[in-house]
Motif scaffolding. Structure first.
Motif, PDB file in Angstrom:
ATOM      1  N   TRP A 186      55.857  44.755  45.040  1.00 36.60           N
ATOM      2  CA  TRP A 186      54.760  45.619  44.577  1.00 36.60           C
ATOM      3  C   TRP A 186      54.134  46.373  45.736  1.00 36.60           C
ATOM      4  O   TRP A 186      53.821  45.791  46.772  1.00 36.60           O
ATOM      5  CB  TRP A 186      53.708  44.795  43.848  1.00 36.60           C
ATOM      6  N   ARG A 187      53.948  47.704  45.533  1.00 33.90           N
ATOM      7  CA  ARG A 187      53.389  48.557  46.569  1.00 33.90           C
ATOM      8  C   ARG A 187      51.959  48.993  46.250  1.00 33.90           C
ATOM      9  O   ARG A 187      51.150  49.143  47.150  1.00 33.90           O
ATOM     10  CB  ARG A 187      54.279  49.801  46.741  1.00 33.90           C
ATOM     11  N   GLY A 188      51.651  49.229  44.972  1.00 25.55           N
ATOM     12  CA  GLY A 188      50.302  49.697  44.694  1.00 25.55           C
ATOM     13  C   GLY A 188      49.990  49.813  43.218  1.00 25.55           C
ATOM     14  O   GLY A 188      50.861  49.659  42.357  1.00 25.55           O
ATOM     15  N   LEU A 189      48.713  50.111  42.934  1.00 22.42           N
ATOM     16  CA  LEU A 189      48.216  50.203  41.565  1.00 22.42           C
ATOM     17  C   LEU A 189      47.282  51.401  41.432  1.00 22.42           C
ATOM     18  O   LEU A 189      46.518  51.711  42.348  1.00 22.42           O
ATOM     19  CB  LEU A 189      47.437  48.936  41.192  1.00 22.42           C
ATOM     20  N   SER A 190      47.360  52.060  40.279  1.00 18.98           N
ATOM     21  CA  SER A 190      46.361  53.055  39.890  1.00 18.98           C
ATOM     22  C   SER A 190      45.465  52.391  38.853  1.00 18.98           C
ATOM     23  O   SER A 190      45.943  51.618  38.017  1.00 18.98           O
ATOM     24  CB  SER A 190      47.029  54.288  39.287  1.00 18.98           C
ATOM     25  N   LEU A 191      44.167  52.693  38.896  1.00 20.27           N
ATOM     26  CA  LEU A 191      43.217  52.034  38.003  1.00 20.27           C
ATOM     27  C   LEU A 191      42.432  53.055  37.186  1.00 20.27           C
ATOM     28  O   LEU A 191      41.959  54.058  37.726  1.00 20.27           O
ATOM     29  CB  LEU A 191      42.234  51.185  38.798  1.00 20.27           C
ATOM     30  N   THR A 192      42.330  52.797  35.893  1.00 16.32           N
ATOM     31  CA  THR A 192      41.464  53.596  35.028  1.00 16.32           C
ATOM     32  C   THR A 192      40.317  52.709  34.579  1.00 16.32           C
ATOM     33  O   THR A 192      40.184  51.556  35.008  1.00 16.32           O
ATOM     34  CB  THR A 192      42.243  54.129  33.813  1.00 16.32           C
ATOM     35  N   MET A 193      39.471  53.245  33.733  1.00 13.55           N
ATOM     36  CA  MET A 193      38.364  52.455  33.221  1.00 13.55           C
ATOM     37  C   MET A 193      38.900  51.345  32.348  1.00 13.55           C
ATOM     38  O   MET A 193      39.908  51.525  31.670  1.00 13.55           O
ATOM     39  CB  MET A 193      37.414  53.358  32.444  1.00 13.55           C
ATOM     40  N   PRO A 194      38.295  50.168  32.381  1.00 13.47           N
ATOM     41  CA  PRO A 194      37.030  49.839  33.045  1.00 13.47           C
ATOM     42  C   PRO A 194      37.221  49.090  34.365  1.00 13.47           C
ATOM     43  O   PRO A 194      36.395  48.252  34.725  1.00 13.47           O
ATOM     44  CB  PRO A 194      36.373  48.933  32.007  1.00 13.47           C
ATOM     45  N   LEU A 195      38.293  49.359  35.096  1.00 12.83           N
ATOM     46  CA  LEU A 195      38.671  48.526  36.232  1.00 12.83           C
ATOM     47  C   LEU A 195      38.226  49.057  37.591  1.00 12.83           C
ATOM     48  O   LEU A 195      38.374  48.367  38.592  1.00 12.83           O
ATOM     49  CB  LEU A 195      40.198  48.342  36.234  1.00 12.83           C
ATOM     50  N   LYS A 196      37.702  50.280  37.649  1.00 12.09           N
ATOM     51  CA  LYS A 196      37.403  50.887  38.950  1.00 12.09           C
ATOM     52  C   LYS A 196      36.308  50.142  39.708  1.00 12.09           C
ATOM     53  O   LYS A 196      36.323  50.114  40.939  1.00 12.09           O
ATOM     54  CB  LYS A 196      37.014  52.354  38.766  1.00 12.09           C
ATOM     55  N   LYS A 197      35.381  49.562  38.986  1.00 13.53           N
ATOM     56  CA  LYS A 197      34.352  48.742  39.630  1.00 13.53           C
ATOM     57  C   LYS A 197      34.770  47.279  39.708  1.00 13.53           C
ATOM     58  O   LYS A 197      34.491  46.593  40.690  1.00 13.53           O
ATOM     59  CB  LYS A 197      33.027  48.863  38.869  1.00 13.53           C
ATOM     60  N   ALA A 198      35.445  46.801  38.659  1.00  9.78           N
ATOM     61  CA  ALA A 198      35.823  45.393  38.597  1.00  9.78           C
ATOM     62  C   ALA A 198      36.773  44.989  39.715  1.00  9.78           C
ATOM     63  O   ALA A 198      36.823  43.820  40.109  1.00  9.78           O
ATOM     64  CB  ALA A 198      36.466  45.093  37.241  1.00  9.78           C
ATOM     65  N   VAL A 199      37.531  45.941  40.259  1.00 10.69           N
ATOM     66  CA  VAL A 199      38.513  45.613  41.289  1.00 10.69           C
ATOM     67  C   VAL A 199      37.890  45.376  42.660  1.00 10.69           C
ATOM     68  O   VAL A 199      38.495  44.730  43.523  1.00 10.69           O
ATOM     69  CB  VAL A 199      39.584  46.727  41.392  1.00 10.69           C
ATOM     70  N   LEU A 200      36.693  45.863  42.899  1.00  6.97           N
ATOM     71  CA  LEU A 200      36.106  45.830  44.245  1.00  6.97           C
ATOM     72  C   LEU A 200      36.058  44.429  44.862  1.00  6.97           C
ATOM     73  O   LEU A 200      36.392  44.264  46.045  1.00  6.97           O
ATOM     74  CB  LEU A 200      34.710  46.459  44.228  1.00  6.97           C
ATOM     75  N   PRO A 201      35.657  43.374  44.129  1.00  8.88           N
ATOM     76  CA  PRO A 201      35.631  42.040  44.755  1.00  8.88           C
ATOM     77  C   PRO A 201      37.017  41.509  45.124  1.00  8.88           C
ATOM     78  O   PRO A 201      37.112  40.540  45.883  1.00  8.88           O
ATOM     79  CB  PRO A 201      34.986  41.162  43.669  1.00  8.88           C
ATOM     80  N   LEU A 202      38.064  42.117  44.616  1.00  5.62           N
ATOM     81  CA  LEU A 202      39.423  41.638  44.875  1.00  5.62           C
ATOM     82  C   LEU A 202      40.068  42.327  46.072  1.00  5.62           C
ATOM     83  O   LEU A 202      41.208  42.021  46.430  1.00  5.62           O
ATOM     84  CB  LEU A 202      40.299  41.864  43.635  1.00  5.62           C
ATOM     85  N   LEU A 203      39.356  43.258  46.707  1.00  5.93           N
ATOM     86  CA  LEU A 203      39.910  44.050  47.798  1.00  5.93           C
ATOM     87  C   LEU A 203      39.516  43.471  49.152  1.00  5.93           C
ATOM     88  O   LEU A 203      38.421  42.935  49.312  1.00  5.93           O
ATOM     89  CB  LEU A 203      39.427  45.495  47.697  1.00  5.93           C
ATOM     90  N   THR A 204      40.407  43.598  50.129  1.00  4.28           N
ATOM     91  CA  THR A 204      40.082  43.160  51.484  1.00  4.28           C
ATOM     92  C   THR A 204      39.401  44.264  52.282  1.00  4.28           C
ATOM     93  O   THR A 204      38.727  43.984  53.272  1.00  4.28           O
ATOM     94  CB  THR A 204      41.351  42.708  52.236  1.00  4.28           C
ATOM     95  N   GLU A 205      39.579  45.522  51.863  1.00  6.15           N
ATOM     96  CA  GLU A 205      38.904  46.645  52.519  1.00  6.15           C
ATOM     97  C   GLU A 205      38.892  47.843  51.578  1.00  6.15           C
ATOM     98  O   GLU A 205      39.723  47.941  50.678  1.00  6.15           O
ATOM     99  CB  GLU A 205      39.598  47.019  53.832  1.00  6.15           C
ATOM    100  N   VAL A 206      37.921  48.731  51.781  1.00  2.00           N
ATOM    101  CA  VAL A 206      37.818  49.939  50.956  1.00  2.00           C
ATOM    102  C   VAL A 206      37.568  51.137  51.851  1.00  2.00           C
ATOM    103  O   VAL A 206      37.035  51.002  52.958  1.00  2.00           O
ATOM    104  CB  VAL A 206      36.678  49.836  49.908  1.00  2.00           C
ATOM    105  N   ASP A 207      37.956  52.315  51.382  1.00  4.87           N
ATOM    106  CA  ASP A 207      37.677  53.518  52.161  1.00  4.87           C
ATOM    107  C   ASP A 207      36.228  53.946  51.925  1.00  4.87           C
ATOM    108  O   ASP A 207      35.510  53.381  51.087  1.00  4.87           O
ATOM    109  CB  ASP A 207      38.668  54.635  51.843  1.00  4.87           C
ATOM    110  N   LEU A 208      35.792  54.939  52.693  1.00  2.00           N
ATOM    111  CA  LEU A 208      34.388  55.354  52.659  1.00  2.00           C
ATOM    112  C   LEU A 208      33.981  55.856  51.282  1.00  2.00           C
ATOM    113  O   LEU A 208      32.888  55.548  50.799  1.00  2.00           O
ATOM    114  CB  LEU A 208      34.145  56.450  53.709  1.00  2.00           C
ATOM    115  N   VAL A 209      34.847  56.623  50.634  1.00  5.68           N
ATOM    116  CA  VAL A 209      34.487  57.204  49.335  1.00  5.68           C
ATOM    117  C   VAL A 209      34.353  56.110  48.280  1.00  5.68           C
ATOM    118  O   VAL A 209      33.447  56.142  47.439  1.00  5.68           O
ATOM    119  CB  VAL A 209      35.513  58.265  48.902  1.00  5.68           C
ATOM    120  N   ALA A 210      35.238  55.130  48.302  1.00 11.05           N
ATOM    121  CA  ALA A 210      35.134  54.007  47.365  1.00 11.05           C
ATOM    122  C   ALA A 210      33.847  53.230  47.619  1.00 11.05           C
ATOM    123  O   ALA A 210      33.192  52.761  46.682  1.00 11.05           O
ATOM    124  CB  ALA A 210      36.344  53.098  47.496  1.00 11.05           C
ATOM    125  N   GLU A 211      33.485  53.099  48.888  1.00  9.53           N
ATOM    126  CA  GLU A 211      32.239  52.408  49.218  1.00  9.53           C
ATOM    127  C   GLU A 211      31.034  53.205  48.721  1.00  9.53           C
ATOM    128  O   GLU A 211      30.089  52.634  48.165  1.00  9.53           O
ATOM    129  CB  GLU A 211      32.152  52.208  50.735  1.00  9.53           C
TER     130      GLU A 211
END
Length: 383
Positions: free
Chosen positions: A153-178
């Motif tokens: 697995w290389r990556g995932l695209s997310l639609t609603m309602p997952l764009k916020k729910a995914v944040l706790p599962l990430l090890t890092e985020v870019d500035l815009v996501a933050e």
């Protein structure tokens, strides 16, 4: 009475014996030590010569030697590094990414998604044998789904309602996501799980394709995660004032701190007040869900003068798009945003960097636009 004189040797021997050690025995001991040291040096030299000979006879990686002669001297110390190197090489090989990578778009509902058509068109141009499929995933099942992903697995695209729910599962985020508190892209990069927001750039690039490079006064309809991306996009377009029209004011107050951080004058208002101002916005961005009838009605004059960017693309045309088209107003389909944000996702999946252009990117973009049936300006092509 006189003493009998003694010879020098007899005197020295008596002195040595009196000290408890005879000179002859001392010399014999010294000779033994010297002989032992010479024997040890000879043995060490023989071992070193045997090791050198073994190294010269050892085959290279691309050579084959049949029945190599066994070394005369055992070499346990020499074979130990080889034994350690094999597991290390095996571990490195196991971490090498497979040629065929897996990707998916997640959401609920997801059957209507155009993302698979877009991404597959891009990988076709790039010559990559990668799979990309829609997967029904809810907020409750997201963590379990991500935990079960393998090395392919290389990556995932997310639609609603997952764009916020995914944040706790990430090890890092870019500035815009933050900034927006929403990530629509996940890159699985070894042990890292990196989140990105490509929606903002998708909005800006889609509007640029339609000839909109700036807007001083903007209306945003809706107060969800995409509205936050629209707010950041408005700031990038040089907006000074933004009115955010929502159904529930109490649930959208979280947008105010973001607007102030971006240096925007912002007002939260109900949807029913969207066209009560004497100032006509240059741009109206609707982030309302597709298929819903908005509680807003703009005048004919406003619809002629303001550009409508409707994020929703299913069903199309939306109620707002139909109203704008009825008076000859300019409408940009949400498919344009979908294409441009997906192009940046492909950049991320291929190189890990949303700012790194793809090889032959113009051809990739053309294929993606064609896959969803719109032109570079975001206008649906005639059937």
């Amino acid at each position: 009475m006189s003493d009998t004189p003694q010879s020098p040797n007899e005197s020295d021997e008596r002195a040595s014996v009196e000290d408890g050690v005879s000179e002859a025995s001392a010399e014999a001991s010294i000779a033994g030590l010297v002989e032992a040291e010479r024997a040890l040096e000879a043995e060490e030299a023989a071992v070193a010569e045997a090791e050198d000979a073994a190294e010269r006879e050892e085959p290279q990686d691309d050579e084959t030697v049949a029945d190599p002669p066994a070394p005369a001297t055992p070499e346990p110390a020499k074979k130990a590094p080889a034994a350690k190197a094999a597991p290390a090489a095996k571990a490195a090989a196991s971490k090498k990414p497979p040629a065929r990578r897996s990707l998916a778009v997640l959401g609920s509902p997801i059957a209507h998604s155009q993302s698979p058509a877009l991404q597959k068109a891009a990988y076709g141009v790039l010559g990559l044998d990668w799979s990309y499929e829609p997967v029904e995933v809810t907020e409750e099942t997201l963590a379990g789904f991500m935990d079960g992903l393998g090395a392919e697995w290389r990556g995932l695209s997310l639609t609603m309602p997952l764009k916020k729910a995914v944040l706790p599962l990430l090890t890092e985020v870019d500035l815009v996501a933050e900034q927006t508190g929403a990530a629509n892209t996940v890159l699985l990069d070894g042990e890292a799980v990196r989140g990105f927001n490509t929606d903002v750039a998708g909005i800006v690039r889609a509007l640029a394709g339609a000839g909109v490079a700036s807007a001083r006064y903007v209306h945003i309809l809706g107060g969800g995660a995409t509205a936050a991306s629209a707010l950041v996009a408005a700031a990038e377009l040089g907006a000074e004032r933004v009115d955010v029209h929502v159904r529930d004011l109490t649930r959208s107050v979280w947008l105010e701190p973001l607007a102030h951080e971006l240096g925007l004058m912002v007002r939260l208002r109900s949807l029913a007040q969207a066209d009560r101002s004497l100032d006509v916005p240059e741009l109206v961005i609707s982030t309302l869900p597709g298929g819903t009838r908005p509680e807003v009605l703009y005048t004919d004059s406003t619809r002629r003068r303001a550009v409508l960017f409707d994020v929703a693309y299913e069903p199309w045309p939306s109620t707002l798009a139909t109203a704008w088209a009825a008076v000859g107003g300019t409408v940009v389909s949400g498919l344009a945003m979908l294409v441009h944000q997906a192009l940046l996702q492909v950049r991320i999946f291929v190189s890990g960097d949303p700012l790194e252009p793809l090889a032959d990117e113009d051809a990739v973009l053309a294929a993606m636009l064609d896959a969803v049936g719109i032109d570079a300006a975001g206008v649906p092509l005639e059937a």
